[in-house]
Write a protein that holds these residues in place. Structure first.
Motif, PDB file in Angstrom:
ATOM      1  N   LEU A   1      38.428  33.589  43.967  1.00  0.00           N
ATOM      2  CA  LEU A   1      39.717  34.220  44.246  1.00  0.00           C
ATOM      3  C   LEU A   1      40.841  33.239  43.932  1.00  0.00           C
ATOM      4  O   LEU A   1      40.801  32.082  44.344  1.00  0.00           O
ATOM      5  CB  LEU A   1      39.806  34.659  45.707  1.00  0.00           C
ATOM      6  N   LYS A   2      41.834  33.715  43.200  1.00  0.00           N
ATOM      7  CA  LYS A   2      43.029  32.923  42.933  1.00  0.00           C
ATOM      8  C   LYS A   2      44.257  33.779  43.230  1.00  0.00           C
ATOM      9  O   LYS A   2      44.179  35.005  43.261  1.00  0.00           O
ATOM     10  CB  LYS A   2      43.060  32.452  41.476  1.00  0.00           C
ATOM     11  N   THR A   3      45.366  33.132  43.446  1.00  0.00           N
ATOM     12  CA  THR A   3      46.605  33.861  43.668  1.00  0.00           C
ATOM     13  C   THR A   3      47.566  33.571  42.531  1.00  0.00           C
ATOM     14  O   THR A   3      47.596  32.461  41.978  1.00  0.00           O
ATOM     15  CB  THR A   3      47.258  33.468  45.001  1.00  0.00           C
ATOM     16  N   TRP A   4      48.341  34.586  42.184  1.00  0.00           N
ATOM     17  CA  TRP A   4      49.339  34.459  41.114  1.00  0.00           C
ATOM     18  C   TRP A   4      50.439  35.472  41.384  1.00  0.00           C
ATOM     19  O   TRP A   4      50.172  36.665  41.546  1.00  0.00           O
ATOM     20  CB  TRP A   4      48.695  34.714  39.750  1.00  0.00           C
ATOM     21  N   CYS A   5      51.666  34.996  41.493  1.00  0.00           N
ATOM     22  CA  CYS A   5      52.818  35.857  41.753  1.00  0.00           C
ATOM     23  C   CYS A   5      52.585  36.748  42.980  1.00  0.00           C
ATOM     24  O   CYS A   5      52.974  37.917  42.995  1.00  0.00           O
ATOM     25  CB  CYS A   5      53.134  36.716  40.534  1.00  0.00           C
ATOM     26  N   GLY A   6      51.950  36.204  43.996  1.00  0.00           N
ATOM     27  CA  GLY A   6      51.704  36.962  45.217  1.00  0.00           C
ATOM     28  C   GLY A   6      50.529  37.908  45.136  1.00  0.00           C
ATOM     29  O   GLY A   6      50.211  38.592  46.115  1.00  0.00           O
TER      30      GLY A   6
ATOM     31  N   TYR B   1      37.943  36.858  40.447  1.00  0.00           N
ATOM     32  CA  TYR B   1      37.215  36.485  39.243  1.00  0.00           C
ATOM     33  C   TYR B   1      35.852  37.155  39.156  1.00  0.00           C
ATOM     34  O   TYR B   1      35.287  37.277  38.075  1.00  0.00           O
ATOM     35  CB  TYR B   1      37.030  34.966  39.202  1.00  0.00           C
ATOM     36  N   GLU B   2      35.305  37.540  40.285  1.00  0.00           N
ATOM     37  CA  GLU B   2      33.971  38.135  40.280  1.00  0.00           C
ATOM     38  C   GLU B   2      34.007  39.603  39.895  1.00  0.00           C
ATOM     39  O   GLU B   2      33.122  40.102  39.196  1.00  0.00           O
ATOM     40  CB  GLU B   2      33.327  37.981  41.657  1.00  0.00           C
ATOM     41  N   ASN B   3      35.048  40.313  40.343  1.00  0.00           N
ATOM     42  CA  ASN B   3      35.118  41.758  40.118  1.00  0.00           C
ATOM     43  C   ASN B   3      36.143  42.180  39.077  1.00  0.00           C
ATOM     44  O   ASN B   3      36.354  43.373  38.848  1.00  0.00           O
ATOM     45  CB  ASN B   3      35.413  42.465  41.444  1.00  0.00           C
ATOM     46  N   ASN B   4      36.827  41.190  38.444  1.00  0.00           N
ATOM     47  CA  ASN B   4      37.829  41.485  37.412  1.00  0.00           C
ATOM     48  C   ASN B   4      38.944  42.390  37.925  1.00  0.00           C
ATOM     49  O   ASN B   4      39.384  43.315  37.238  1.00  0.00           O
ATOM     50  CB  ASN B   4      37.174  42.134  36.183  1.00  0.00           C
ATOM     51  N   THR B   5      39.405  42.125  39.141  1.00  0.00           N
ATOM     52  CA  THR B   5      40.458  42.944  39.724  1.00  0.00           C
ATOM     53  C   THR B   5      41.678  42.106  40.070  1.00  0.00           C
ATOM     54  O   THR B   5      41.582  40.890  40.272  1.00  0.00           O
ATOM     55  CB  THR B   5      39.979  43.662  40.997  1.00  0.00           C
ATOM     56  N   VAL B   6      42.817  42.791  40.140  1.00  0.00           N
ATOM     57  CA  VAL B   6      44.072  42.179  40.567  1.00  0.00           C
ATOM     58  C   VAL B   6      44.656  43.086  41.643  1.00  0.00           C
ATOM     59  O   VAL B   6      44.702  44.313  41.474  1.00  0.00           O
ATOM     60  CB  VAL B   6      45.077  42.055  39.406  1.00  0.00           C
ATOM     61  N   SER B   7      45.099  42.517  42.738  1.00  0.00           N
ATOM     62  CA  SER B   7      45.623  43.344  43.826  1.00  0.00           C
ATOM     63  C   SER B   7      46.811  42.668  44.503  1.00  0.00           C
ATOM     64  O   SER B   7      46.897  41.441  44.566  1.00  0.00           O
ATOM     65  CB  SER B   7      44.526  43.625  44.871  1.00  0.00           C
TER      66      SER B   7
ATOM     67  N   ILE C   1      46.732  32.463  33.165  1.00  0.00           N
ATOM     68  CA  ILE C   1      47.007  31.960  34.509  1.00  0.00           C
ATOM     69  C   ILE C   1      46.581  30.501  34.635  1.00  0.00           C
ATOM     70  O   ILE C   1      47.222  29.714  35.333  1.00  0.00           O
ATOM     71  CB  ILE C   1      46.291  32.834  35.570  1.00  0.00           C
ATOM     72  N   GLU C   2      45.499  30.139  33.971  1.00  0.00           N
ATOM     73  CA  GLU C   2      45.046  28.743  34.009  1.00  0.00           C
ATOM     74  C   GLU C   2      46.116  27.800  33.474  1.00  0.00           C
ATOM     75  O   GLU C   2      46.147  26.623  33.828  1.00  0.00           O
ATOM     76  CB  GLU C   2      43.762  28.588  33.197  1.00  0.00           C
ATOM     77  N   ARG C   3      46.987  28.324  32.602  1.00  0.00           N
ATOM     78  CA  ARG C   3      48.071  27.509  32.038  1.00  0.00           C
ATOM     79  C   ARG C   3      49.421  28.142  32.350  1.00  0.00           C
ATOM     80  O   ARG C   3      50.317  28.173  31.508  1.00  0.00           O
ATOM     81  CB  ARG C   3      47.885  27.350  30.528  1.00  0.00           C
ATOM     82  N   LYS C   4      49.553  28.643  33.564  1.00  0.00           N
ATOM     83  CA  LYS C   4      50.773  29.355  33.939  1.00  0.00           C
ATOM     84  C   LYS C   4      52.018  28.499  33.676  1.00  0.00           C
ATOM     85  O   LYS C   4      52.003  27.281  33.830  1.00  0.00           O
ATOM     86  CB  LYS C   4      50.713  29.774  35.406  1.00  0.00           C
ATOM     87  N   ASN C   5      53.066  29.201  33.262  1.00  0.00           N
ATOM     88  CA  ASN C   5      54.345  28.595  32.909  1.00  0.00           C
ATOM     89  C   ASN C   5      54.262  27.715  31.651  1.00  0.00           C
ATOM     90  O   ASN C   5      55.175  26.938  31.372  1.00  0.00           O
ATOM     91  CB  ASN C   5      54.935  27.780  34.065  1.00  0.00           C
TER      92      ASN C   5
END
Length: 231
Positions: A129-134, A139-145, A165-169
């Motif tokens: 699990l990672k967070t991005w823009c809230g 990563y396991e289920n290919n979902t964004v919420s 996302i790994e290279r955000k900004n």
């Protein structure tokens, strides 16, 4: 982010390799004292070591033996010597690969990525699990919420989002994305990349996140952590 310890005394070659590796978001460390390679290795605790054979004080074989006394970290030898015994010796000492100088940088990068993928397993090495823009990226289920709901992305869409996302900004070039997709055996063309990025944006729009994937004309794409798109 993987850390690479580059044991190379040729300052020009070191700078060239470091520059290429930084483009792939690796952390790169060099040697400050060639009598204390093992001490510097221990302090850095790298994920991979690239080491030349011909070095000041002691050769690369010596330092490989020393490192192997402490760790099974993957090691790639670099050498301008072309005698078969050098390659045999490096393998017997526990090296993972041998690259002869001069070499193509793309080949070196591909070897590094293949070894890191094999040793650390990208799919499990990263936190699930990672967070991005809230939003929460699973990563396991290919979902964004986020508070607006949840979306499931296709494998290619999620792979692209993950790389950005790994290279955000920071800008990720189209060439880098296509190369990463091919290396992951997700065969994709330049036109298909455009289609996938557009689909990704539309899906992210459902969560009010589409504007955070920014196109840099003539350069590539960027996943912004905050702010709106400048397309």
């Amino acid at each position: 982010m993987f850390k690479i310890f580059l044991v190379e005394d040729d300052a020009t070659l070191f700078s060239e390799i470091k520059e290429r590796l930084l483009q792939w978001s690796y952390e790169v460390y060099g040697v400050t004292d060639f009598e204390k390679v093992i001490e510097e290795y221990t302090a850095i605790r790298p994920d991979l070591v690239i080491i030349d054979i011909q070095l000041p004080k002691f050769d690369g074989f010596h330092w490989c033996r020393m490192i192997r006394q402490h760790s099974n970290v993957p090691i790639i030898f670099l050498s301008s010597r072309d005698h078969p015994t050098d390659m045999v010796m490096s393998m017997q000492l526990g090296a993972d690969d041998f690259v002869q100088k001069p070499f193509y940088f793309d080949v070196l990068i591909a070897k590094i990525q293949a070894i890191l993928r094999r040793v650390y397993n990208y799919s499990t090495e990263q936190t699930q699990l990672k967070t991005w823009c809230g939003a929460t990226i699973d990563y396991e289920n290919n979902t964004v919420s986020n508070e607006h709901g949840m979306i499931a992305l296709s494998k290619n869409e999620f792979f692209i989002l993950k790389r950005l996302i790994e290279r955000k900004n920071k800008i990720v070039s189209r060439e880098q994305l296509i190369k990463s997709l091919w290396e992951d055996e997700r065969f994709i063309s330049d036109n298909t990349l455009t289609v996938n990025v557009n689909r990704l944006r539309k899906r992210l729009d459902e969560l009010n996140l589409g504007s955070y994937i920014e196109t840099k004309v003539g350069q590539g794409y960027m996943a912004k952590e905050e702010g709106t798109s400048g397309d």
